[in-house]
Motif scaffolding. Structure first.
Motif, PDB file in Angstrom:
ATOM      1  N   LEU A  29      -8.562 -20.741  -8.684  1.00  0.00           N
ATOM      2  CA  LEU A  29      -9.042 -21.294  -7.659  1.00  0.00           C
ATOM      3  C   LEU A  29      -8.768 -20.470  -6.120  1.00  0.00           C
ATOM      4  O   LEU A  29      -9.416 -20.363  -5.577  1.00  0.00           O
ATOM      5  CB  LEU A  29      -8.437 -22.864  -7.439  1.00  0.00           C
ATOM      6  N   ILE A  30      -7.509 -20.011  -6.152  1.00  0.00           N
ATOM      7  CA  ILE A  30      -7.306 -19.206  -5.114  1.00  0.00           C
ATOM      8  C   ILE A  30      -8.045 -17.943  -4.970  1.00  0.00           C
ATOM      9  O   ILE A  30      -8.572 -17.616  -4.019  1.00  0.00           O
ATOM     10  CB  ILE A  30      -5.711 -18.706  -5.147  1.00  0.00           C
ATOM     11  N   ASP A  31      -8.403 -17.442  -6.148  1.00  0.00           N
ATOM     12  CA  ASP A  31      -9.043 -16.154  -5.972  1.00  0.00           C
ATOM     13  C   ASP A  31     -10.525 -16.260  -5.755  1.00  0.00           C
ATOM     14  O   ASP A  31     -11.033 -15.391  -4.997  1.00  0.00           O
ATOM     15  CB  ASP A  31      -8.948 -15.327  -7.603  1.00  0.00           C
ATOM     16  N   PRO A 213     -13.235 -30.341  -9.965  1.00  0.00           N
ATOM     17  CA  PRO A 213     -13.051 -31.121 -11.176  1.00  0.00           C
ATOM     18  C   PRO A 213     -11.526 -31.859 -11.049  1.00  0.00           C
ATOM     19  O   PRO A 213     -10.547 -31.461 -10.457  1.00  0.00           O
ATOM     20  CB  PRO A 213     -13.117 -30.236 -12.429  1.00  0.00           C
ATOM     21  N   THR A 214     -11.507 -32.781 -11.967  1.00  0.00           N
ATOM     22  CA  THR A 214     -10.107 -33.411 -12.322  1.00  0.00           C
ATOM     23  C   THR A 214      -9.208 -32.678 -12.985  1.00  0.00           C
ATOM     24  O   THR A 214      -9.810 -31.772 -13.845  1.00  0.00           O
ATOM     25  CB  THR A 214     -10.048 -34.990 -12.660  1.00  0.00           C
ATOM     26  N   GLY A 215      -8.105 -32.988 -13.029  1.00  0.00           N
ATOM     27  CA  GLY A 215      -7.275 -32.241 -14.016  1.00  0.00           C
ATOM     28  C   GLY A 215      -6.624 -30.981 -13.662  1.00  0.00           C
ATOM     29  O   GLY A 215      -5.787 -30.664 -14.246  1.00  0.00           O
ATOM     30  N   ILE A 216      -6.860 -30.615 -12.329  1.00  0.00           N
ATOM     31  CA  ILE A 216      -6.216 -29.085 -11.942  1.00  0.00           C
ATOM     32  C   ILE A 216      -5.065 -29.627 -11.212  1.00  0.00           C
ATOM     33  O   ILE A 216      -4.007 -28.787 -11.312  1.00  0.00           O
ATOM     34  CB  ILE A 216      -7.347 -28.885 -10.731  1.00  0.00           C
ATOM     35  N   PRO A 261      -7.796 -24.386 -19.729  1.00  0.00           N
ATOM     36  CA  PRO A 261      -7.174 -24.025 -18.446  1.00  0.00           C
ATOM     37  C   PRO A 261      -8.248 -23.505 -17.621  1.00  0.00           C
ATOM     38  O   PRO A 261      -9.364 -22.963 -18.087  1.00  0.00           O
ATOM     39  CB  PRO A 261      -6.424 -22.767 -18.826  1.00  0.00           C
ATOM     40  N   LEU A 262      -8.073 -23.630 -16.388  1.00  0.00           N
ATOM     41  CA  LEU A 262      -9.081 -23.257 -15.352  1.00  0.00           C
ATOM     42  C   LEU A 262      -9.309 -21.840 -15.295  1.00  0.00           C
ATOM     43  O   LEU A 262      -8.559 -20.830 -15.495  1.00  0.00           O
ATOM     44  CB  LEU A 262      -8.825 -23.800 -14.120  1.00  0.00           C
ATOM     45  N   LYS A 263     -10.703 -21.386 -15.370  1.00  0.00           N
ATOM     46  CA  LYS A 263     -10.747 -19.806 -15.683  1.00  0.00           C
ATOM     47  C   LYS A 263     -11.669 -19.433 -14.290  1.00  0.00           C
ATOM     48  O   LYS A 263     -12.311 -19.936 -13.817  1.00  0.00           O
ATOM     49  CB  LYS A 263     -11.567 -19.453 -16.831  1.00  0.00           C
ATOM     50  N   ALA A 264     -11.623 -18.015 -13.881  1.00  0.00           N
ATOM     51  CA  ALA A 264     -12.319 -17.556 -13.014  1.00  0.00           C
ATOM     52  C   ALA A 264     -13.868 -17.704 -13.042  1.00  0.00           C
ATOM     53  O   ALA A 264     -14.607 -17.956 -12.252  1.00  0.00           O
ATOM     54  CB  ALA A 264     -12.320 -15.993 -13.085  1.00  0.00           C
TER      55      ALA A 264
END
Length: 367
Positions: A29-31, A213-216, A261-264
């Motif tokens: 998310l930061i990137d 999204p939720t879950g982050i 996991p969240l990905k780019a």
């Protein structure tokens, strides 16, 4: 060494769901935010709730890589970049120490203050060209109000996220831009929340909202967004926002957690819709009711009572949480919802207890 240290911070955040999200923002998310806001050499960049410094580290990495690792610059430019262009503030002493180590391992020597941004110390921070932040959620400890002489809209609220948004609005230099993670209640809360949104849309061009999204952020257990805005170049306090673009990344989203996991690449479609202009003025396509990216005029938002919690696709929260399979993810989701419910009850009690005092204060201010 810096990458290894950030890896340890991420592992700690994943292993310790309880409270870890207070200082660790997912790096994909930061990137993505960094790619969209495009930090530039020489810009003063601030994070008033820095946690372990992830936003500043990512901003510096982009500037470092795009400017020949700071070699060959005019005399003093490289030293100025690492010493004078970054300003951070963090309240929690242990987290501040983690932040200092993270900055040092990435070659950053900017000002990293151990302080409460919601006091007059925060008012003394230099104006910024770019502010990137994931402020803490919840109420101020003990139900206290911000101790800021320059605050007007949020002076009498214990809601920290609202107060941080006012700080960021005031902390931007004319024409400065910001990307800030906020929970849903900032977008729909009445009273102080609505007044703050009016201030935001008057003082700034609130051009984009990303519904995450939720879950982050299980530690907080709330639905979150990223708001992108630019302070009026002429310091005007009216007419900043003409239209707001909303991207819904939440509806029908996968079940994020240990098993997903969240990905780019999850942000690829949003970044394409956002466009290349860090101020949100690039060419955009309104995708209509069937798409994820829509445009809303200021008049349409006014008709909604300045409610910016705008959704038109089926909310995928129930689908996402039904799809959780890892026991840790399920437990974290349950604990997150309980914490958020508790926070809302505490905030309500604090407002009810302070109601008479707030009304009296407002009466004095009106006189």
């Amino acid at each position: 060494m810096g990458d290894l240290y950030e890896g340890l911070l991420q592992k700690n955040a994943e292993d310790k769901k309880s409270g870890a999200g207070q200082y660790f923002t997912p790096r994909p998310l930061i990137d993505s935010i960094i790619r969209l806001t495009k930090p530039q050499l020489g810009e003063r960049i601030q994070d008033p709730a820095a946690g372990t410094g992830g936003f500043i580290v990512a901003a510096h990495r982009r500037i470092y890589n795009e400017n020949n690792e700071l070699y060959g610059l005019p005399d003093g430019a490289a030293e100025k970049q690492i010493r004078d262009c970054y300003t951070l503030a963090e309240l929690v002493p242990d987290t501040h120490r983690l932040c200092l180590m993270n900055l040092m391992l990435h070659g950053i020597e900017g000002d990293a203050h151990s302080m409460d941004t919601l006091t007059d110390e925060g008012a003394s921070l230099p104006k910024a060209d770019l502010i990137l932040s994931n402020p803490p959620f919840g109420t101020k400890k003990g139900g206290g109000r911000p101790q800021r002489g320059d605050f007007s809209t949020t002076a009498n609220t214990s809601n920290k996220q609202l107060a941080f948004v006012e700080h960021i609005i005031r902390g931007l230099a004319p024409g400065g831009r910001a990307a800030v993670v906020v929970p849903d209640n900032v977008l729909f809360e009445d009273g102080t929340g609505r007044t703050l949104r009016q201030m935001l849309m008057n003082w700034c061009d609130l051009h984009t909202i990303l519904r995450l999204p939720t879950g982050i952020f299980y530690a907080q257990g709330v639905k979150t967004n990223v708001i992108f805005f630019t302070r009026n170049a002429d310091k005007a306090q009216s007419g900043g926002t003409k239209e707001v673009w909303v991207y819904d990344m939440r509806a029908g989203a996968p079940s994020y957690g240990k098993t997903r996991p969240l990905k780019a690449e999850d942000f690829t479609a949003f970044e394409a819709a956002f466009g290349d202009d860090p101020y949100g003025h690039g060419e955009r396509q309104n995708q209509g009711e069937e798409g994820r990216f829509r445009r809303f005029t200021r008049d349409e938002i006014d008709a909604r009572g300045d409610n910016l919690d705008i959704s038109w696709l089926r909310d995928g929260e129930e689908e996402a949480e039904d799809g959780l399979t890892d026991p840790d993810d399920i437990t974290a989701a349950i604990l997150g919802h309980l914490r958020e419910a508790t926070r809302e009850i505490e905030a309500l009690v604090l407002e009810l207890e302070g109601g008479e005092e707030d009304e009296a204060t407002a009466a004095v201010a009106a006189e």
